[in-house]
Design a protein around this motif. Structure first.
Motif, PDB file in Angstrom:
ATOM      1  N   UNK A   1       0.937  -0.962  -0.144  1.00 48.39           N
ATOM      2  CA  UNK A   1       0.076  -0.026  -0.089  1.00 48.39           C
ATOM      3  C   UNK A   1       0.941   1.358  -0.144  1.00 48.39           C
ATOM      4  N   UNK A   2       0.419   2.219  -0.873  1.00 44.57           N
ATOM      5  CA  UNK A   2       1.182   3.422  -0.855  1.00 44.57           C
ATOM      6  C   UNK A   2       0.445   4.357  -0.496  1.00 44.57           C
ATOM      7  N   UNK A   3       0.849   5.293   0.571  1.00 44.31           N
ATOM      8  CA  UNK A   3       0.186   6.467   1.090  1.00 44.31           C
ATOM      9  C   UNK A   3       0.630   7.930   0.555  1.00 44.31           C
ATOM     10  N   UNK A   4       0.057   8.820   0.052  1.00 45.03           N
ATOM     11  CA  UNK A   4       0.432  10.043  -0.567  1.00 45.03           C
ATOM     12  C   UNK A   4      -0.087  11.151   0.625  1.00 45.03           C
ATOM     13  N   UNK A   5       0.835  11.745   1.232  1.00 45.54           N
ATOM     14  CA  UNK A   5       0.578  12.939   2.006  1.00 45.54           C
ATOM     15  C   UNK A   5       0.346  14.009   1.204  1.00 45.54           C
ATOM     16  N   UNK A   6      -0.490  14.803   1.439  1.00 44.29           N
ATOM     17  CA  UNK A   6      -0.841  16.024   0.633  1.00 44.29           C
ATOM     18  C   UNK A   6      -1.345  15.576  -0.828  1.00 44.29           C
ATOM     19  N   UNK A   7      -2.069  14.567  -0.675  1.00 39.08           N
ATOM     20  CA  UNK A   7      -2.425  13.993  -2.005  1.00 39.08           C
ATOM     21  C   UNK A   7      -3.508  14.903  -2.802  1.00 39.08           C
ATOM     22  N   UNK A   8      -4.053  15.896  -2.008  1.00 35.83           N
ATOM     23  CA  UNK A   8      -4.936  16.907  -2.677  1.00 35.83           C
ATOM     24  C   UNK A   8      -3.954  18.137  -3.175  1.00 35.83           C
ATOM     25  N   UNK A   9      -2.976  18.275  -3.039  1.00 33.00           N
ATOM     26  CA  UNK A   9      -2.089  19.243  -3.567  1.00 33.00           C
ATOM     27  C   UNK A   9      -1.543  19.370  -4.903  1.00 33.00           C
ATOM     28  N   UNK A  10      -0.876  20.464  -5.294  1.00 38.27           N
ATOM     29  CA  UNK A  10      -0.304  20.585  -6.631  1.00 38.27           C
ATOM     30  C   UNK A  10       0.345  19.462  -7.059  1.00 38.27           C
ATOM     31  N   UNK A  11       1.328  19.028  -6.220  1.00 37.97           N
ATOM     32  CA  UNK A  11       2.127  17.672  -6.622  1.00 37.97           C
ATOM     33  C   UNK A  11       1.399  16.560  -6.390  1.00 37.97           C
ATOM     34  N   UNK A  49      -1.644   4.985   8.246  1.00 38.51           N
ATOM     35  CA  UNK A  49      -0.175   4.431   7.905  1.00 38.51           C
ATOM     36  C   UNK A  49      -0.371   2.815   8.023  1.00 38.51           C
ATOM     37  N   UNK A  50      -1.538   2.349   8.670  1.00 36.42           N
ATOM     38  CA  UNK A  50      -1.640   0.717   8.889  1.00 36.42           C
ATOM     39  C   UNK A  50      -1.522   0.207   7.376  1.00 36.42           C
ATOM     40  N   UNK A  51      -0.552  -0.934   7.463  1.00 35.63           N
ATOM     41  CA  UNK A  51      -0.248  -1.699   6.107  1.00 35.63           C
ATOM     42  C   UNK A  51       0.237  -0.877   5.238  1.00 35.63           C
ATOM     43  N   UNK A  52       0.845   0.397   5.450  1.00 32.05           N
ATOM     44  CA  UNK A  52       1.528   1.069   4.217  1.00 32.05           C
ATOM     45  C   UNK A  52       3.035   0.505   4.233  1.00 32.05           C
ATOM     46  N   UNK A  53       3.540   0.660   3.050  1.00 35.20           N
ATOM     47  CA  UNK A  53       5.155   0.200   2.685  1.00 35.20           C
ATOM     48  C   UNK A  53       5.705   1.481   2.199  1.00 35.20           C
ATOM     49  N   UNK A  54       4.933   2.252   1.558  1.00 31.79           N
ATOM     50  CA  UNK A  54       5.804   3.309   0.900  1.00 31.79           C
ATOM     51  C   UNK A  54       5.005   4.531   1.411  1.00 31.79           C
ATOM     52  N   UNK A  55       5.496   5.716   1.792  1.00 34.52           N
ATOM     53  CA  UNK A  55       4.813   7.048   1.964  1.00 34.52           C
ATOM     54  C   UNK A  55       5.449   8.005   0.883  1.00 34.52           C
ATOM     55  N   UNK A  56       4.768   8.609   0.002  1.00 35.74           N
ATOM     56  CA  UNK A  56       5.223   9.598  -0.682  1.00 35.74           C
ATOM     57  C   UNK A  56       4.744  11.023  -0.133  1.00 35.74           C
ATOM     58  N   UNK A  57       5.675  11.527   0.540  1.00 35.57           N
ATOM     59  CA  UNK A  57       5.226  12.794   1.435  1.00 35.57           C
ATOM     60  C   UNK A  57       5.492  14.195   0.619  1.00 35.57           C
ATOM     61  N   UNK A  58       4.184  14.473   0.324  1.00 33.52           N
ATOM     62  CA  UNK A  58       4.081  16.020  -0.512  1.00 33.52           C
ATOM     63  C   UNK A  58       3.468  16.794   0.332  1.00 33.52           C
ATOM     64  N   UNK A  77       5.155   6.416  11.469  1.00 34.58           N
ATOM     65  CA  UNK A  77       5.571   5.548  10.886  1.00 34.58           C
ATOM     66  C   UNK A  77       6.532   4.480  11.685  1.00 34.58           C
ATOM     67  N   UNK A  78       7.046   5.069  12.653  1.00 28.49           N
ATOM     68  CA  UNK A  78       7.895   4.107  13.650  1.00 28.49           C
ATOM     69  C   UNK A  78       6.822   2.974  14.112  1.00 28.49           C
ATOM     70  N   UNK A  79       5.763   3.671  14.625  1.00 29.93           N
ATOM     71  CA  UNK A  79       4.735   2.736  15.194  1.00 29.93           C
ATOM     72  C   UNK A  79       4.034   2.025  14.424  1.00 29.93           C
TER      73      UNK A  79
END
Ligand SMILES: NC(=O)c1ccc[n+]([C@@H]2O[C@H](COP(=O)([O-])OP(=O)(O)OC[C@H]3O[C@@H](n4cnc5c(N)ncnc54)[C@H](OP(=O)(O)O)[C@@H]3O)[C@@H](O)[C@H]2O)c1
Length: 234
Positions: A1-11, A49-58, A77-79
């Motif tokens: 699972x991939x989490x995109x933070x700021x996934x509503x923003x320009x990038x 973050x549950x079950x997330x392997x990658x975070x793209x932090x935008x 993420x540590x938890x």
């Protein structure tokens, strides 16, 4: 699972679109995204973050909360499963003395010492930012521009594609900076936008000197030019 933070923003939106086109179903974290969470307070992060392997932090905040955001993200993420964090930073954060850039540099350093697997990609200014500089002056008879500055604006679709590539790979640390296809004088970019008179203003200070001496420039990597971007906006 991939989490995109700021996934509503320009990038972030471009990253989410790119991931979906590649067949992923990313989780979109923001204060109003599919996955609600507030990086400033940490609310909602453990579930996001549950079950997330990658975070793209935008995600970002111009009000200098980015270090708090990143610290909360790293804690959560540590938890969780200690995912690979891919962070979108900016070319020149270590040389151009803008307060926003100092915060981004602090985030880079914090991430590097977090013990989490990490990758940092610094990108040059987005086409959107350059356009905003011009549209803010849409009612002015002339466009005021800091004299002598050059930019290498990049399209968020190009940056998103690179971030997705990095997210698919393992942690890579700081990777080569990512710039747009052309280094341009700001006045030439302005000319592509308007026929109005241009008024270059010689501004003093270390920040403008940074832009004048090219501290904001990178390897040419993206392919979409400012003119192509403007055309796509019409
Ligand atoms: N602009 C440029 O030229 C440029 C160049 C190189 C690198 N970058 C970097 O690229 C990244 C993305 O920039 P951008 O221009 O796409 O930003 P943006 O359009 O301003 O988007 C910011 C995102 O952050 C989210 N956000 C803000 N505060 C939040 C909070 N407390 N909790 C959760 N989400 C929050 C917003 O979502 P909600 O409002 O929905 O919560 C939004 O999705 C930034 O790190 C920036 O420094 C930008």
């Amino acid at each position: 699972m991939i989490l995109v933070t700021g996934g509503t923003g320009t990038l972030g939106r471009a990253v989410v679109t790119g991931l979906r086109a590649a067949g992923h179903t990313p989780r979109v974290l923001s204060r109003r995204g599919d996955t609600r969470g507030d990086l400033r307070t940490g609310a909602g992060l453990p579930a996001a973050l549950a079950g997330v392997e990658t975070v793209v932090h935008c995600a970002t905040s111009l009000r200098r909360h980015d270090l708090t955001h990143a610290a909360n993200l790293v804690d959560a993420a540590r938890g969780a499963g200690r995912p690979h964090v891919v962070f979108a930073s900016i070319v020149g954060v270590d040389t151009i003395p803008l307060p926003y850039y100092r915060t981004k540099l602090a985030v880079e350093r914090m991430l590097a010492s977090s013990g989490l697997p990490w990758t940092v990609l610094r990108a040059t200014q987005f086409h959107d930012l350059v356009l905003r500089l011009f549209t803010l002056q849409r009612w002015s008879p002339a466009l005021l521009l800091p004299a002598g500055t050059r930019f290498q604006p990049v399209d968020v679709r190009d940056v998103a594609a690179r971030l997705i590539e990095l997210a698919a790979g393992g942690p890579a640390g700081r990777v080569p900076d990512f710039g747009g296809p052309e280094v341009r004088r700001l006045r030439d970019l302005a000319r592509a936008y308007t026929r109005r008179p241009l008024l270059p203003i010689p501004l003093p200070g270390k920040v403008i000197r940074g832009y004048r001496t090219g501290a904001n420039l990178a390897e040419k990597a993206g392919t979409i030019t400012f003119e192509q971007y403007l055309e796509d906006q019409r």
